[in-house]
Design a protein around this motif. Structure first.
Motif, PDB file in Angstrom:
ATOM      1  N   UNK A 130       0.815  -1.217   0.000  1.00  0.00           N
ATOM      2  CA  UNK A 130       0.000   0.000   0.000  1.00  0.00           C
ATOM      3  C   UNK A 130       0.848   1.267   0.000  1.00  0.00           C
ATOM      4  N   UNK A 131       2.070   1.201   0.527  1.00  0.00           N
ATOM      5  CA  UNK A 131       2.932   2.382   0.553  1.00  0.00           C
ATOM      6  C   UNK A 131       3.815   2.516  -0.688  1.00  0.00           C
ATOM      7  N   UNK A 132       3.983   1.460  -1.461  1.00  0.00           N
ATOM      8  CA  UNK A 132       4.871   1.527  -2.624  1.00  0.00           C
ATOM      9  C   UNK A 132       4.459   2.586  -3.654  1.00  0.00           C
ATOM     10  N   UNK A 133       3.175   2.732  -4.003  1.00  0.00           N
ATOM     11  CA  UNK A 133       2.831   3.790  -4.966  1.00  0.00           C
ATOM     12  C   UNK A 133       3.247   5.185  -4.485  1.00  0.00           C
ATOM     13  N   UNK A 134       3.029   5.451  -3.210  1.00  0.00           N
ATOM     14  CA  UNK A 134       3.422   6.742  -2.647  1.00  0.00           C
ATOM     15  C   UNK A 134       4.937   6.903  -2.697  1.00  0.00           C
ATOM     16  N   UNK A 135       5.685   5.848  -2.378  1.00  0.00           N
ATOM     17  CA  UNK A 135       7.143   5.913  -2.425  1.00  0.00           C
ATOM     18  C   UNK A 135       7.634   6.129  -3.856  1.00  0.00           C
ATOM     19  N   UNK A 136       7.005   5.472  -4.821  1.00  0.00           N
ATOM     20  CA  UNK A 136       7.373   5.666  -6.230  1.00  0.00           C
ATOM     21  C   UNK A 136       7.115   7.117  -6.639  1.00  0.00           C
ATOM     22  N   UNK A 137       5.959   7.643  -6.246  1.00  0.00           N
ATOM     23  CA  UNK A 137       5.643   9.038  -6.544  1.00  0.00           C
ATOM     24  C   UNK A 137       6.701   9.963  -5.948  1.00  0.00           C
ATOM     25  N   UNK A 138       7.075   9.729  -4.705  1.00  0.00           N
ATOM     26  CA  UNK A 138       8.075  10.573  -4.044  1.00  0.00           C
ATOM     27  C   UNK A 138       9.431  10.511  -4.745  1.00  0.00           C
ATOM     28  N   UNK A 139       9.836   9.317  -5.174  1.00  0.00           N
ATOM     29  CA  UNK A 139      11.118   9.174  -5.883  1.00  0.00           C
ATOM     30  C   UNK A 139      11.052   9.892  -7.227  1.00  0.00           C
TER      31      UNK A 139
END
Length: 169
Positions: A121-130
């Protein structure tokens, strides 16, 4: 009379080293969130902007910097109510991390699924941040969490395959 199997390490089930590493990662992460929550609570009833100014001076940041001025400007809106809410959220997240870590260490199936769901669930947000701003820290956390997700998927799918193959006649 001693039981020879009690001394034979080959008869004891071995812990999954990958799950232990992930458990340690989750527990360290939880401890960092606990420290963050305690830090937020220690700022209650203090002038947050003043405390931040002291920290900026202590770390020898340029007080004329645009970033420092931006941070100090935003610090003026932080009040005790916001600090309490922030610390509550951080403590809840730390509690979930502790549950994940302990469950993974004990090799509980529910902990594997819980960690899979939360990490995914946190991976999309982490990808967006990167993609928004690439830093070594963000990229490293993204890679680490992607590896955790892939490893847990492997563990879960292998268990399902073993269970399904044991059911076949």
């Amino acid at each position: 009379m001693t039981d020879s199997s009690a001394q034979d390490p080959s008869t004891h089930p071995r812990h999954n080293k990958g799950l232990i590493l992930i458990a340690a990662y989750k527990l360290v992460q939880a401890l960092l969130f606990i420290a963050l929550g305690v830090g937020a609570l220690r700022l209650l009833h203090k002038d947050f902007e003043d405390e931040l100014t002291k920290l900026i001076d202590h770390l020898r940041f340029n007080p004329e910097s645009k970033l420092v001025n931006f941070v100090l400007e935003k610090a003026s809106i932080i009040d005790d109510h916001m600090l309490r809410r922030f610390s509550a959220v951080v403590f809840i997240y730390a509690g979930i991390g502790m549950i994940e870590g302990i469950g993974l260490y004990l090799e509980k199936v529910w902990a594997e699924y819980l960690t899979l769901i939360i990490t995914a669930s946190f991976l999309p947000w982490e990808i967006f941040e990167v993609m928004h701003r690439l830093t070594w820290m963000r990229a490293g956390l993204l890679v680490l969490n992607a590896l955790v997700l892939l490893y847990l998927l492997k563990v879960v799918t292998e268990r399902v395959r073993r269970r399904d193959s044991s059911r076949m006649p």
